[in-house]
Motif scaffolding. Structure first.
Motif, short mmCIF file in Angstrom:
data_model
loop_
_atom_site.label_atom_id
_atom_site.label_comp_id
_atom_site.label_asym_id
_atom_site.label_seq_id
_atom_site.Cartn_x
_atom_site.Cartn_y
_atom_site.Cartn_z
N ALA A 153 0.85 -1.18 0.00
CA ALA A 153 0.00 0.00 0.00
C ALA A 153 0.89 1.24 0.00
O ALA A 153 2.05 1.18 0.44
CB ALA A 153 -0.90 -0.01 1.23
N PRO A 154 0.38 2.37 -0.47
CA PRO A 154 1.17 3.60 -0.49
C PRO A 154 1.72 3.94 0.90
O PRO A 154 0.98 3.93 1.88
CB PRO A 154 0.16 4.66 -0.96
CG PRO A 154 -0.83 3.89 -1.75
CD PRO A 154 -0.95 2.57 -1.07
N GLY A 155 3.02 4.19 0.96
CA GLY A 155 3.64 4.57 2.21
C GLY A 155 3.89 3.44 3.17
O GLY A 155 4.33 3.66 4.30
N LYS A 156 3.60 2.21 2.74
CA LYS A 156 3.78 1.05 3.62
C LYS A 156 4.77 0.07 3.02
O LYS A 156 4.99 0.06 1.80
CB LYS A 156 2.44 0.35 3.88
CG LYS A 156 1.45 1.20 4.68
CD LYS A 156 0.23 0.38 5.05
CE LYS A 156 -0.72 1.19 5.92
NZ LYS A 156 -1.91 0.39 6.31
N GLU A 157 5.34 -0.77 3.86
CA GLU A 157 6.25 -1.79 3.38
C GLU A 157 5.46 -2.92 2.71
O GLU A 157 4.29 -3.14 2.99
CB GLU A 157 7.07 -2.35 4.55
CG GLU A 157 8.04 -1.36 5.16
CD GLU A 157 8.94 -2.01 6.18
OE1 GLU A 157 9.84 -1.31 6.69
OE2 GLU A 157 8.76 -3.20 6.48
N ARG A 158 6.15 -3.60 1.84
CA ARG A 158 5.54 -4.75 1.19
C ARG A 158 5.27 -5.84 2.22
O ARG A 158 6.11 -6.11 3.07
CB ARG A 158 6.46 -5.27 0.09
CG ARG A 158 5.88 -6.38 -0.76
CD ARG A 158 6.80 -6.70 -1.91
NE ARG A 158 8.09 -7.19 -1.42
CZ ARG A 158 9.17 -7.27 -2.20
NH1 ARG A 158 9.12 -6.89 -3.45
NH2 ARG A 158 10.29 -7.73 -1.69
N GLU A 159 4.12 -6.47 2.10
CA GLU A 159 3.67 -7.49 3.05
C GLU A 159 3.41 -8.80 2.32
O GLU A 159 2.78 -8.80 1.26
CB GLU A 159 2.39 -7.01 3.74
CG GLU A 159 1.71 -8.02 4.61
CD GLU A 159 0.35 -7.56 5.10
OE1 GLU A 159 -0.10 -8.05 6.15
OE2 GLU A 159 -0.29 -6.72 4.44
N CYS A 160 3.88 -9.89 2.91
CA CYS A 160 3.54 -11.20 2.36
C CYS A 160 2.14 -11.56 2.84
O CYS A 160 1.92 -11.74 4.03
CB CYS A 160 4.54 -12.26 2.77
SG CYS A 160 4.18 -13.87 2.05
N VAL A 161 1.22 -11.67 1.93
CA VAL A 161 -0.17 -11.98 2.26
C VAL A 161 -0.36 -13.47 2.47
O VAL A 161 -1.01 -13.90 3.43
CB VAL A 161 -1.10 -11.48 1.14
CG1 VAL A 161 -2.53 -11.91 1.37
CG2 VAL A 161 -1.00 -9.96 1.00
#
Length: 119
Positions: free
Chosen positions: A40-48
């Motif tokens: 998401a904008p401004g957030k770190e990449r997350e493993c879903v």
């Protein structure tokens, strides 16, 4: 090596559902652990979520447990992410990725597909 192409993103209202697909345009996914990530904008990449080579084992981020389901069809060279009960917090660019082992970094990435959930 594998080349990945995501599809299925779009705009949906809160509480709705989307199904993402990730197809290999080159190579075969059967050799790889497959995963879905989001940023998401401004957030770190997350493993879903991630799924093992034959689909027997899966893992989910706490934020999506019970709402998202990962699956794979090696015969179709495709993985899926069924997303239910979507909330605005799920808004992000979703990427699929392929890795050679369960706990290693993912090596190959798609270009991403935008998911936007309106309130």
């Amino acid at each position: 090596q594998v080349q990945l192409v995501e599809s299925g993103g779009g705009l949906v209202q809160a509480g709705g559902s989307l199904r993402l697909s990730c197809a290999a345009s080159a190579g075969t996914i059967s050799k790889y652990v497959m995963g879905w990530f989001r940023q998401a904008p401004g957030k770190e990449r997350e493993c879903v979520s991630r799924v093992s080579w034959n689909g027997d084992f899966t893992r989910y981020a706490d934020s999506v447990k019970g709402r998202f389901t990962i699956s794979r069809d090696n015969a179709k060279n495709t993985i899926y992410l069924q997303m239910n009960s979507l909330t605005p917090e799920d808004t992000a660019v979703y990427y699929c990725a392929a890795g050679v082992s369960w706990n290693s970094a993912f090596d190959y990435w798609g270009q991403g597909t935008q998911v936007t959930v309106s309130s």
